[in-house]
Design a protein around this motif. Sequence first.
Motif, PDB file in Angstrom:
ATOM      1  N   GLU A   1      72.331  23.997   2.126  1.00 14.24           N
ATOM      2  CA  GLU A   1      72.301  25.289   2.805  1.00 14.24           C
ATOM      3  C   GLU A   1      70.937  25.477   3.451  1.00 14.24           C
ATOM      4  OE1 GLU A   1      74.625  27.580   3.251  1.00 14.24           O
ATOM      5  OE2 GLU A   1      76.107  26.313   2.272  1.00 14.24           O
ATOM      6  N   PRO A   2      70.880  25.974   4.658  1.00 14.49           N
ATOM      7  CA  PRO A   2      69.578  26.222   5.274  1.00 14.49           C
ATOM      8  C   PRO A   2      68.837  27.332   4.547  1.00 14.49           C
ATOM      9  CG  PRO A   2      71.317  27.201   6.591  1.00 14.49           C
ATOM     10  CD  PRO A   2      71.997  26.400   5.518  1.00 14.49           C
ATOM     11  N   VAL A   3      67.527  27.376   4.736  1.00 17.32           N
ATOM     12  CA  VAL A   3      66.706  28.411   4.115  1.00 17.32           C
ATOM     13  C   VAL A   3      66.926  29.718   4.861  1.00 17.32           C
ATOM     14  CG1 VAL A   3      64.362  29.115   3.555  1.00 17.32           C
ATOM     15  CG2 VAL A   3      64.997  26.703   3.420  1.00 17.32           C
ATOM     16  N   VAL A   4      67.423  30.715   4.190  1.00 17.78           N
ATOM     17  CA  VAL A   4      67.687  32.007   4.815  1.00 17.78           C
ATOM     18  C   VAL A   4      67.087  33.086   3.930  1.00 17.78           C
ATOM     19  CG1 VAL A   4      69.422  33.612   5.657  1.00 17.78           C
ATOM     20  CG2 VAL A   4      69.807  31.148   5.844  1.00 17.78           C
ATOM     21  N   LEU A   5      66.295  33.978   4.528  1.00 20.09           N
ATOM     22  CA  LEU A   5      65.726  35.062   3.753  1.00 20.09           C
ATOM     23  C   LEU A   5      66.831  35.959   3.217  1.00 20.09           C
ATOM     24  CD1 LEU A   5      62.632  36.030   5.929  1.00 20.09           C
ATOM     25  CD2 LEU A   5      62.676  34.718   3.811  1.00 20.09           C
ATOM     26  N   GLY A   6      66.642  36.430   2.021  1.00 20.86           N
ATOM     27  CA  GLY A   6      67.631  37.317   1.422  1.00 20.86           C
ATOM     28  C   GLY A   6      68.583  36.583   0.499  1.00 20.86           C
ATOM     29  N   LYS A   7      68.697  35.232   0.676  1.00 23.31           N
ATOM     30  CA  LYS A   7      69.544  34.456  -0.226  1.00 23.31           C
ATOM     31  C   LYS A   7      68.680  33.891  -1.351  1.00 23.31           C
ATOM     32  CE  LYS A   7      73.111  33.154   3.095  1.00 23.31           C
ATOM     33  NZ  LYS A   7      73.917  32.048   3.618  1.00 23.31           N
ATOM     34  N   LYS A   8      69.277  33.097  -2.191  1.00 22.37           N
ATOM     35  CA  LYS A   8      68.553  32.517  -3.313  1.00 22.37           C
ATOM     36  C   LYS A   8      67.379  31.696  -2.797  1.00 22.37           C
ATOM     37  CE  LYS A   8      69.145  29.668  -7.417  1.00 22.37           C
ATOM     38  NZ  LYS A   8      70.085  28.832  -8.203  1.00 22.37           N
ATOM     39  N   GLU A   9      66.222  31.904  -3.389  1.00 27.68           N
ATOM     40  CA  GLU A   9      65.005  31.261  -2.905  1.00 27.68           C
ATOM     41  C   GLU A   9      65.032  29.767  -3.162  1.00 27.68           C
ATOM     42  OE1 GLU A   9      60.559  32.770  -3.081  1.00 27.68           O
ATOM     43  OE2 GLU A   9      61.108  31.772  -4.959  1.00 27.68           O
ATOM     44  N   ASP A  10      64.595  29.011  -2.176  1.00 27.87           N
ATOM     45  CA  ASP A  10      64.478  27.565  -2.319  1.00 27.87           C
ATOM     46  C   ASP A  10      63.466  27.255  -3.417  1.00 27.87           C
ATOM     47  OD1 ASP A  10      63.399  24.785  -1.696  1.00 27.87           O
ATOM     48  OD2 ASP A  10      64.977  24.942  -0.177  1.00 27.87           O
ATOM     49  N   PRO A  11      63.746  26.287  -4.292  1.00 22.57           N
ATOM     50  CA  PRO A  11      62.796  25.964  -5.381  1.00 22.57           C
ATOM     51  C   PRO A  11      61.435  25.510  -4.871  1.00 22.57           C
ATOM     52  CG  PRO A  11      64.574  24.327  -5.229  1.00 22.57           C
ATOM     53  CD  PRO A  11      64.978  25.488  -4.386  1.00 22.57           C
ATOM     54  N   ALA A  12      61.338  25.135  -3.594  1.00 18.93           N
ATOM     55  CA  ALA A  12      60.052  24.704  -3.046  1.00 18.93           C
ATOM     56  C   ALA A  12      59.021  25.821  -3.110  1.00 18.93           C
ATOM     57  CB  ALA A  12      60.233  24.243  -1.604  1.00 18.93           C
ATOM     58  N   TYR A  13      59.466  27.073  -3.012  1.00 19.00           N
ATOM     59  CA  TYR A  13      58.522  28.186  -3.003  1.00 19.00           C
ATOM     60  C   TYR A  13      57.783  28.295  -4.330  1.00 19.00           C
ATOM     61  CZ  TYR A  13      60.271  29.806   1.480  1.00 19.00           C
ATOM     62  OH  TYR A  13      60.585  29.891   2.808  1.00 19.00           O
TER      63      TYR A  13
ATOM     64  N   PRO B   1      49.222  24.864   4.832  1.00 13.74           N
ATOM     65  CA  PRO B   1      50.482  25.169   4.143  1.00 13.74           C
ATOM     66  C   PRO B   1      50.295  25.456   2.664  1.00 13.74           C
ATOM     67  CG  PRO B   1      50.321  22.817   4.622  1.00 13.74           C
ATOM     68  CD  PRO B   1      49.194  23.482   5.357  1.00 13.74           C
ATOM     69  N   ILE B   2      49.069  25.255   2.138  1.00  2.00           N
ATOM     70  CA  ILE B   2      48.803  25.640   0.742  1.00  2.00           C
ATOM     71  C   ILE B   2      47.622  26.607   0.686  1.00  2.00           C
ATOM     72  CG2 ILE B   2      49.817  23.593  -0.320  1.00  2.00           C
ATOM     73  CD1 ILE B   2      47.019  22.409  -0.537  1.00  2.00           C
ATOM     74  N   ALA B   3      47.370  27.329   1.793  1.00  2.00           N
ATOM     75  CA  ALA B   3      46.366  28.408   1.769  1.00  2.00           C
ATOM     76  C   ALA B   3      46.895  29.559   0.920  1.00  2.00           C
ATOM     77  CB  ALA B   3      46.076  28.880   3.187  1.00  2.00           C
ATOM     78  N   ASN B   4      46.024  30.423   0.498  1.00  2.00           N
ATOM     79  CA  ASN B   4      46.431  31.542  -0.361  1.00  2.00           C
ATOM     80  C   ASN B   4      47.461  32.442   0.309  1.00  2.00           C
ATOM     81  OD1 ASN B   4      44.720  30.611  -2.345  1.00  2.00           O
ATOM     82  ND2 ASN B   4      43.034  31.994  -1.799  1.00  2.00           N
ATOM     83  N   ASP B   5      47.389  32.557   1.637  1.00  2.00           N
ATOM     84  CA  ASP B   5      48.335  33.401   2.372  1.00  2.00           C
ATOM     85  C   ASP B   5      49.349  32.570   3.157  1.00  2.00           C
ATOM     86  OD1 ASP B   5      46.521  32.346   4.139  1.00  2.00           O
ATOM     87  OD2 ASP B   5      46.280  34.183   5.321  1.00  2.00           O
ATOM     88  N   ALA B   6      49.615  31.358   2.691  1.00  2.00           N
ATOM     89  CA  ALA B   6      50.469  30.430   3.446  1.00  2.00           C
ATOM     90  C   ALA B   6      51.899  30.930   3.626  1.00  2.00           C
ATOM     91  CB  ALA B   6      50.480  29.069   2.750  1.00  2.00           C
ATOM     92  N   PHE B   7      52.397  31.750   2.692  1.00  2.00           N
ATOM     93  CA  PHE B   7      53.798  32.183   2.783  1.00  2.00           C
ATOM     94  C   PHE B   7      54.051  33.092   3.981  1.00  2.00           C
ATOM     95  CE2 PHE B   7      53.458  31.264  -1.844  1.00  2.00           C
ATOM     96  CZ  PHE B   7      54.399  30.246  -1.882  1.00  2.00           C
ATOM     97  N   SER B   8      53.009  33.642   4.559  1.00  2.00           N
ATOM     98  CA  SER B   8      53.196  34.467   5.754  1.00  2.00           C
ATOM     99  C   SER B   8      53.375  33.618   7.003  1.00  2.00           C
ATOM    100  CB  SER B   8      51.990  35.396   5.938  1.00  2.00           C
ATOM    101  OG  SER B   8      50.807  34.635   6.150  1.00  2.00           O
ATOM    102  N   ASP B   9      53.065  32.328   6.900  1.00  2.34           N
ATOM    103  CA  ASP B   9      53.125  31.463   8.078  1.00  2.34           C
ATOM    104  C   ASP B   9      54.148  30.339   7.989  1.00  2.34           C
ATOM    105  OD1 ASP B   9      51.095  32.714   9.618  1.00  2.34           O
ATOM    106  OD2 ASP B   9      49.577  31.784   8.365  1.00  2.34           O
ATOM    107  N   TYR B  10      54.622  30.008   6.778  1.00  2.00           N
ATOM    108  CA  TYR B  10      55.456  28.810   6.644  1.00  2.00           C
ATOM    109  C   TYR B  10      56.723  29.060   5.821  1.00  2.00           C
ATOM    110  CZ  TYR B  10      51.351  26.249   8.306  1.00  2.00           C
ATOM    111  OH  TYR B  10      50.291  25.801   9.047  1.00  2.00           O
ATOM    112  N   TYR B  11      57.769  28.306   6.174  1.00  2.00           N
ATOM    113  CA  TYR B  11      58.945  28.127   5.345  1.00  2.00           C
ATOM    114  C   TYR B  11      58.778  26.818   4.568  1.00  2.00           C
ATOM    115  CZ  TYR B  11      61.695  31.706   7.829  1.00  2.00           C
ATOM    116  OH  TYR B  11      62.174  32.876   8.344  1.00  2.00           O
ATOM    117  N   TYR B  12      59.459  26.716   3.411  1.00  2.00           N
ATOM    118  CA  TYR B  12      59.396  25.520   2.579  1.00  2.00           C
ATOM    119  C   TYR B  12      60.794  25.123   2.143  1.00  2.00           C
ATOM    120  CZ  TYR B  12      54.495  26.891   2.369  1.00  2.00           C
ATOM    121  OH  TYR B  12      53.225  27.270   2.710  1.00  2.00           O
ATOM    122  N   HIS B  13      60.980  23.801   2.000  1.00  2.00           N
ATOM    123  CA  HIS B  13      62.297  23.309   1.603  1.00  2.00           C
ATOM    124  C   HIS B  13      62.112  22.060   0.749  1.00  2.00           C
ATOM    125  CE1 HIS B  13      66.509  22.619   1.624  1.00  2.00           C
ATOM    126  NE2 HIS B  13      66.483  21.577   2.430  1.00  2.00           N
ATOM    127  N   LEU B  14      62.691  22.056  -0.449  1.00  2.00           N
ATOM    128  CA  LEU B  14      62.606  20.897  -1.336  1.00  2.00           C
ATOM    129  C   LEU B  14      63.601  19.838  -0.868  1.00  2.00           C
ATOM    130  CD1 LEU B  14      61.495  19.538  -3.884  1.00  2.00           C
ATOM    131  CD2 LEU B  14      63.292  20.722  -5.189  1.00  2.00           C
TER     132      LEU B  14
END
Length: 830
Positions: free
Chosen positions: A98-110, A245-258
């Motif tokens: 399944e593609p990464v979609v906000l609002g659905k179950k979070e990808d374990p990569a996060y 991609p591993i900066a303290n505020d990285a989640f505002s700029d990147y998507y992640y996928h395991l």
Amino acid sequence: MRAITWILLLVSTLSFAQQTVSGVVKDADTHMPLAFASIIDSNGQSQIADVDGKFTIPAKAKNEKITVSYIGYQKKEVKIGTEKFVTILLFAAVKKLEPVVLGKKEDPAYDIIRRVIASKENNNPQQKLKTFQFKAYNKLIVTANPDSIDGKIDSVFIKKNDGPPLAKPDSSSFRFKKIISSQHLFQMEKVSDFQFADRRLKETVRGIRMSGFDKPVYEVVAFNLQSFSVYDSKYELFETKYNSPIANDAFSDYYYHLLDTVKIGGRETYLVYFFPKRKYRKTGLQGLLYIDQESYAVAKAVMRLRTVLDVTATHEFEYIPEEKIWFPTNKEFKIVKGKNDEDIRILGETFKFDADGKHTKRKKQSSDFTYLQSKYWYFNREYNKPVTISKSSVIMHVKDDAVNRDEDFWNQFRKDSLDSRSRQTYIALDSIAKKEKVEKKLRIGRKLINGYVPIGPVDFDLRYLLSYNNYEGFRLGAGGITNDRFSEKYRVEGYTAYGTKDGNFKYNIGTAARIGRFSNSWIGGAYTDDVREIASTSFAIDKRVFKLYDPRPINLSTFYAYQTWRGYIETKIIPKTESIWQLSRSVVEPKFSYIYQANGKDYTKFNMTTAMVSLQWNPFSDFMQTPNGKVEIEKRYPKFTFQFTKSLPGVLSNDFDFGKIDFRTEYQKKYLNGQKTAVFLEAGYAFGDVPLTHLYNTSPNSLTKDKVLQRLTLAGKNSFETMYFNEFFSSQYVMLQLKHGFKRVELFKKVRPSMVLVSRMGWGNMEHPEQHFGIAYKTLDKGYFESGIELNQIFKGFGLSGFYRYGPNQLPRFEDNISIKLSFILDFGI
């Protein structure tokens, strides 16, 4: 683009393997590429396809089986034969991811990335280890894969007059393939010592070899194509910083996928794919992170940038059990052509990547196949042992004997033995460079960019040839300075000029001796007989800037003449500074109606004996020490300039007791979308008995004319475009300039202006105005404000700007507050 400019300049000046099989991994149903698919050969060696599913297999893997896998797809074994390109189709497993979609179950990569961020301090070698040191071997090449070039000799038909079409062979690809099959286009090797202590990392270059050059081009040696550490909050790739991609505020700029779990060095790692979160950030990083499942350290990283150029940076690590840390073992950088609708020109037409074309297909050119590759190997590593870093104010030090290393030295440290193409590169390019006098041409080119024409031991200065102002009329002259062909320890400089309107000759003569090589310290003296704009702010430490034109002096009419003896020391001995320490004695005579009253006397001519220190401080910039001196290799902001001048009462008939404090700071911030913000602040404070000639005019640049078009002149750099000449004078002032430039926009073919919003404001005060007679002026105690729009580089380098004056010093007539200016920006590409 500074880094690639210099490399491609060398390549284009000098000239114009390994056999491989390329391939692509795609979805069998949709034929869409599968990014970062895993490819493993029969020896267990693995690699990852790029974001387009593409990969390259070295020649030794031919006739062997490879295994291709991708999470959610069935594995596939493929036998590599004699073909040069293979397409591998994978069939989906029972269900696709399944593609990464906000609002659905979070990808374990996060959750994995959160743990990586929380563990950075314990996993970053530059934070966990007190000291470390290692040696490094670097090889940089500009080349192409011969197998990727068709190399056919085609024919094109040319119609001449009324006769039949004539066939003319088109063999450019054939010639390019012939050259690239036997050699690279450019090659450089480097051996360095890296030392880390007290939170500082320094590189000492022990050996350097550059194809085609007896002495290397140090701008190329200093290239920082990728960050040393993947833990930096701002990751640098090709001279641009990106949020990591591993900066303290990285989640505002990147998507992640395991994607998968793989083994590296016998340890289990998570394979995480990251990509930009904001769709409009086409220049954002994307790539792969291999994360240790136990320590959550980075075990391998692939960073990629896809714009008009396609950039890939790889970091590899080795786990050190005794230190419980992953330490870097090598890094690699590769750049190839991306998708571009326009030609990418560097230094004019010197080198270019040809446009793909928006609507038409074209035959591939040599630039489509050319790529740059740089790889570092780290070895002889030591951890937490005493390390002493000498001359720590520079981050790179090229030793004096680095260019004189013999073949035994290189054979001792090479980690990538030279194949026949690499060996031939040195032979061919050294021969071409000698025959074509490449080093001489490059030296002349660099001098010309800075406004000099080298002729033997003298660099003639183009600044003095011709200029114009309302006092001197046309100013004709000649000048120059001796270069290292004259001496590396001594220099002589001077100029002479003649004004066609005032009918006077002006001149300067000076000499200096070098007293410190590392600090680039000189002691010298000079005599000058010339004229200067009144109340102008001048920092003695300012670097010489060459302009095809200098717009402000054209409209100047108020000058003072001066005859000055001066002795000085200029040095870079203080870390990250340049400074001039000077003693001078001047005779000053205003060339306009002016009387200055001080000490109960009226002065129309006066003597000044002063001591001055002028200092430029760049605390955030990085510097390199070369055999030729210290060089600023990474310009960072803010920068600060200080200058203090004090008269010496009773010394050499000095007339006045006064002092001046001048300050300037500059700041720039570039954005990923091509925009740029710049802040410029300048201030001055004069105290004591200071004549008007040496106060402040805050750089006006408008004529006192009735019509707007009559005031049409050339725009200055940091000047008030609506302020009239001699309208305001101050003994204390502060000036602030704010600029924001937007990305260039294509309006029509070849019409691509860059819009810049500008606001300037200034405040000032005049102490003891009763001392000045002969010139009417106002003060800036209520402030001065102007704003405008610059449309730069509308066509070629030409532009147009408009400004409006408002606030307390606004003029009664609306049109008098408007100023329209022409501009010209000469871009050399470096």
